[in-house]
Design a protein around this motif. Structure first.
Motif, PDB file in Angstrom:
ATOM      1  N   ALA A  67     -29.584 -23.599 -24.105  1.00 20.91           N
ATOM      2  CA  ALA A  67     -30.862 -23.027 -23.228  1.00 20.91           C
ATOM      3  C   ALA A  67     -31.651 -22.316 -24.260  1.00 20.91           C
ATOM      4  O   ALA A  67     -31.205 -21.689 -25.206  1.00 20.91           O
ATOM      5  N   GLU A  68     -32.944 -22.057 -23.708  1.00 29.11           N
ATOM      6  CA  GLU A  68     -33.950 -21.254 -24.244  1.00 29.11           C
ATOM      7  C   GLU A  68     -34.187 -20.367 -23.170  1.00 29.11           C
ATOM      8  O   GLU A  68     -35.239 -20.451 -22.393  1.00 29.11           O
ATOM      9  N   LEU A  69     -33.514 -19.094 -23.098  1.00 29.59           N
ATOM     10  CA  LEU A  69     -33.551 -18.284 -22.023  1.00 29.59           C
ATOM     11  C   LEU A  69     -34.271 -16.755 -22.663  1.00 29.59           C
ATOM     12  O   LEU A  69     -33.480 -16.092 -23.386  1.00 29.59           O
ATOM     13  N   ALA A  70     -35.326 -16.756 -22.658  1.00 32.04           N
ATOM     14  CA  ALA A  70     -35.837 -15.585 -23.111  1.00 32.04           C
ATOM     15  C   ALA A  70     -35.470 -14.159 -22.205  1.00 32.04           C
ATOM     16  O   ALA A  70     -35.158 -14.294 -21.095  1.00 32.04           O
ATOM     17  N   GLN A  71     -35.193 -13.021 -22.902  1.00 29.87           N
ATOM     18  CA  GLN A  71     -35.103 -11.875 -22.262  1.00 29.87           C
ATOM     19  C   GLN A  71     -36.218 -11.254 -22.101  1.00 29.87           C
ATOM     20  O   GLN A  71     -36.872 -10.694 -22.953  1.00 29.87           O
ATOM     21  N   VAL A  72     -36.444 -10.818 -20.860  1.00 32.18           N
ATOM     22  CA  VAL A  72     -37.833 -10.185 -20.507  1.00 32.18           C
ATOM     23  C   VAL A  72     -37.336  -8.748 -19.740  1.00 32.18           C
ATOM     24  O   VAL A  72     -36.294  -8.647 -19.421  1.00 32.18           O
ATOM     25  N   ASP A  73     -38.463  -7.980 -19.742  1.00 31.30           N
ATOM     26  CA  ASP A  73     -38.340  -6.441 -18.999  1.00 31.30           C
ATOM     27  C   ASP A  73     -38.195  -6.670 -17.330  1.00 31.30           C
ATOM     28  O   ASP A  73     -39.151  -6.037 -16.899  1.00 31.30           O
ATOM     29  N   TYR A  74     -37.774  -7.681 -16.848  1.00 27.02           N
ATOM     30  CA  TYR A  74     -37.648  -7.845 -15.468  1.00 27.02           C
ATOM     31  C   TYR A  74     -36.296  -8.141 -15.200  1.00 27.02           C
ATOM     32  O   TYR A  74     -35.525  -8.772 -16.111  1.00 27.02           O
ATOM     33  N   PRO A  75     -35.702  -7.720 -13.869  1.00 25.45           N
ATOM     34  CA  PRO A  75     -34.346  -8.124 -13.516  1.00 25.45           C
ATOM     35  C   PRO A  75     -34.117  -9.497 -13.257  1.00 25.45           C
ATOM     36  O   PRO A  75     -34.855 -10.275 -13.011  1.00 25.45           O
ATOM     37  N   THR A  76     -32.813  -9.868 -13.846  1.00 24.96           N
ATOM     38  CA  THR A  76     -32.325 -11.246 -13.803  1.00 24.96           C
ATOM     39  C   THR A  76     -32.274 -11.720 -12.252  1.00 24.96           C
ATOM     40  O   THR A  76     -32.126 -10.763 -11.139  1.00 24.96           O
ATOM     41  N   GLY A  77     -32.982 -12.818 -11.967  1.00 21.80           N
ATOM     42  CA  GLY A  77     -33.027 -13.538 -10.475  1.00 21.80           C
ATOM     43  C   GLY A  77     -31.845 -13.368  -9.830  1.00 21.80           C
ATOM     44  O   GLY A  77     -30.614 -13.756 -10.346  1.00 21.80           O
ATOM     45  N   ARG A  78     -31.692 -13.187  -8.502  1.00 19.53           N
ATOM     46  CA  ARG A  78     -30.661 -13.350  -7.698  1.00 19.53           C
ATOM     47  C   ARG A  78     -31.147 -14.142  -6.382  1.00 19.53           C
ATOM     48  O   ARG A  78     -32.244 -14.038  -5.950  1.00 19.53           O
ATOM     49  N   VAL A  79     -30.324 -15.012  -5.800  1.00 16.42           N
ATOM     50  CA  VAL A  79     -30.644 -15.583  -4.502  1.00 16.42           C
ATOM     51  C   VAL A  79     -29.456 -15.412  -3.481  1.00 16.42           C
ATOM     52  O   VAL A  79     -28.226 -15.689  -4.041  1.00 16.42           O
ATOM     53  N   GLU A  80     -29.701 -14.598  -2.359  1.00 15.32           N
ATOM     54  CA  GLU A  80     -28.608 -14.215  -1.504  1.00 15.32           C
ATOM     55  C   GLU A  80     -28.335 -15.720  -0.637  1.00 15.32           C
ATOM     56  O   GLU A  80     -29.390 -16.264   0.157  1.00 15.32           O
ATOM     57  N   VAL A  81     -27.156 -16.546  -0.628  1.00 14.02           N
ATOM     58  CA  VAL A  81     -26.945 -17.470   0.027  1.00 14.02           C
ATOM     59  C   VAL A  81     -26.003 -17.589   1.215  1.00 14.02           C
ATOM     60  O   VAL A  81     -24.815 -17.096   0.972  1.00 14.02           O
ATOM     61  N   THR A  82     -26.273 -17.974   2.184  1.00 11.15           N
ATOM     62  CA  THR A  82     -25.273 -18.273   3.468  1.00 11.15           C
ATOM     63  C   THR A  82     -25.240 -19.401   3.725  1.00 11.15           C
ATOM     64  O   THR A  82     -26.316 -20.330   3.466  1.00 11.15           O
ATOM     65  N   LEU A  83     -24.278 -19.911   4.392  1.00 17.75           N
ATOM     66  CA  LEU A  83     -23.957 -21.220   4.658  1.00 17.75           C
ATOM     67  C   LEU A  83     -24.024 -21.349   6.272  1.00 17.75           C
ATOM     68  O   LEU A  83     -23.355 -20.698   6.975  1.00 17.75           O
ATOM     69  N   ASP A  84     -24.325 -22.646   6.898  1.00 14.27           N
ATOM     70  CA  ASP A  84     -24.510 -22.540   8.267  1.00 14.27           C
ATOM     71  C   ASP A  84     -23.013 -23.740   8.579  1.00 14.27           C
ATOM     72  O   ASP A  84     -22.391 -23.796   7.612  1.00 14.27           O
ATOM     73  N   ALA A  85     -22.869 -23.980   9.604  1.00 16.08           N
ATOM     74  CA  ALA A  85     -21.351 -24.308  10.147  1.00 16.08           C
ATOM     75  C   ALA A  85     -21.352 -25.950   9.413  1.00 16.08           C
ATOM     76  O   ALA A  85     -20.099 -26.214   9.274  1.00 16.08           O
ATOM     77  N   GLU A  86     -22.333 -26.563   8.989  1.00 14.78           N
ATOM     78  CA  GLU A  86     -22.187 -27.707   8.254  1.00 14.78           C
ATOM     79  C   GLU A  86     -22.276 -27.466   6.893  1.00 14.78           C
ATOM     80  O   GLU A  86     -22.440 -28.850   6.012  1.00 14.78           O
ATOM     81  N   GLY A  87     -22.248 -26.392   6.397  1.00 14.16           N
ATOM     82  CA  GLY A  87     -22.260 -26.097   4.695  1.00 14.16           C
ATOM     83  C   GLY A  87     -23.664 -26.245   4.233  1.00 14.16           C
ATOM     84  O   GLY A  87     -23.688 -26.344   3.038  1.00 14.16           O
ATOM     85  N   ILE A  88     -24.575 -26.053   5.195  1.00 11.15           N
ATOM     86  CA  ILE A  88     -26.026 -26.338   4.522  1.00 11.15           C
ATOM     87  C   ILE A  88     -26.534 -24.789   4.169  1.00 11.15           C
ATOM     88  O   ILE A  88     -26.288 -23.808   5.019  1.00 11.15           O
ATOM     89  N   PRO A  89     -26.921 -24.601   2.848  1.00 11.11           N
ATOM     90  CA  PRO A  89     -27.111 -23.273   2.558  1.00 11.11           C
ATOM     91  C   PRO A  89     -28.652 -22.890   3.109  1.00 11.11           C
ATOM     92  O   PRO A  89     -29.480 -23.427   3.246  1.00 11.11           O
ATOM     93  N   GLN A  90     -28.869 -21.574   3.289  1.00 13.72           N
ATOM     94  CA  GLN A  90     -30.091 -20.877   3.479  1.00 13.72           C
ATOM     95  C   GLN A  90     -30.011 -19.778   2.569  1.00 13.72           C
ATOM     96  O   GLN A  90     -29.183 -19.062   2.074  1.00 13.72           O
TER      97      GLN A  90
END
Length: 293
Positions: A67-90
């Motif tokens: 990986a080439e992952l620069a460390q920058v002065d911003y927070p690391t990304g996050r995604v809140e994931v919920t799953l519906d009844a069929e396992g499809i992510p939101q």
């Protein structure tokens, strides 16, 4: 210089799944799976100078993912994931995070010049800085390299300009049925037939292939001289997070190996079906899926 590098270019983040946190981001998922096929793959993105960023760096090192992952002065990304009844992510995607600020370095430009394949999407282009880096690296890639636009439209984080400029720079498009309808309306394509839309995009933008996925209803690949149509295998779904990324990787791995379109399509379907049976986006693939006869 021989062109061998496989690049997953864009977001890397933590998926906050119901069962816990897992590393995600479509380009990083793509790189992980391509590495499992034996390619010299690496994820290109940015993380924060924080515990979340250090954890991603440590995880990639532990798994052996380059990986080439620069460390920058911003927070690391996050995604809140919920799953519906069929396992499809939101998804609920946090903004102004590290991968919105991927710096364009000379080292990355040099890497891009040796690329055999670059996979990118629309999400990381929501910010001017990362978009500039992505377009620069695409422009640096060899003419014969696969430039795969795995469109991944998310929430409000795309625009007509980003989509059209990405279509002009790619030579392979991967799009799902819902995205095809959105893009058709965006570009003034007067059709509601998703297969017709996919073929029209291929022709209009001179693409080598358009991959259209339709969830449980199958998938299609359109290319000069024909099309490939496959049904979706019936499996016990744990969740579908990252399934599309693994499809792209399976397809590209096979095509780069020298397989024809139909064979590459079948490998993408098989890899994606397996990933759907696992929790999270980046399970270890069984050898029978990563081996070519």
């Amino acid at each position: 210089m021989k062109n061998e590098c496989i690049i997953g270019l864009g977001e890397v983040l933590w998926d906050m799944l119901p069962e816990g946190c897992k590393i995600g981001g479509a380009p990083a998922n793509f790189a992980w799976h391509m590495a499992q096929f034996g390619y010299d793959a690496r994820a290109v993105s940015a993380v924060g100078k924080d515990a979340d960023g250090e954890a991603i760096l440590g995880n990639f090192a532990e798994r052996g993912l380059k990986a080439e992952l620069a460390q920058v002065d911003y927070p690391t990304g996050r995604v809140e994931v919920t799953l519906d009844a069929e396992g499809i992510p939101q998804y609920r995607i946090l903004t102004d995070v590290a991968w919105d600020h991927i710096p364009c370095t000379e080292a990355l430009r040099t890497m891009a010049r040796t690329a055999r394949c670059i996979c990118f999407g629309s999400l990381a282009q929501r910010s001017e800085e990362s978009r500039r880096t992505i377009t620069t690296l695409l422009d640096e890639a060899p003419r014969e390299a696969l430039r795969v636009f795995d469109i991944n439209l998310r929430q409000q984080f795309y625009s007509r300009e980003v989509v059209t400029e990405s279509l002009r720079r790619c030579n392979v498009l991967k799009i799902n049925d819902e995205e095809a309808v959105i893009v058709a309306r965006m570009l003034g394509i007067a059709s509601e037939d998703i297969c017709e839309i996919a073929e029209r995009l291929r022709v209009d933008y001179g693409l080598r292939a358009t991959i259209l996925t339709c969830g449980s209803r199958g998938s299609h690949v359109f290319y000069d001289g024909g099309r490939s149509d496959l049904t979706t295998p019936k499996v016990k779904v744990a969740d579908t997070v990252g399934a599309g990324d693994s499809f792209t990787a399976g397809f590209c791995a096979a095509w780069l190996h020298g397989c024809d379109i139909a064979t590459a399509h079948a490998r993408g379907v098989a890899v994606s079906a397996y990933v759907c049976t696992c929790e999270g986006a980046t399970p270890h693939l069984p050898e029978e899926l990563t081996r070519f006869e």
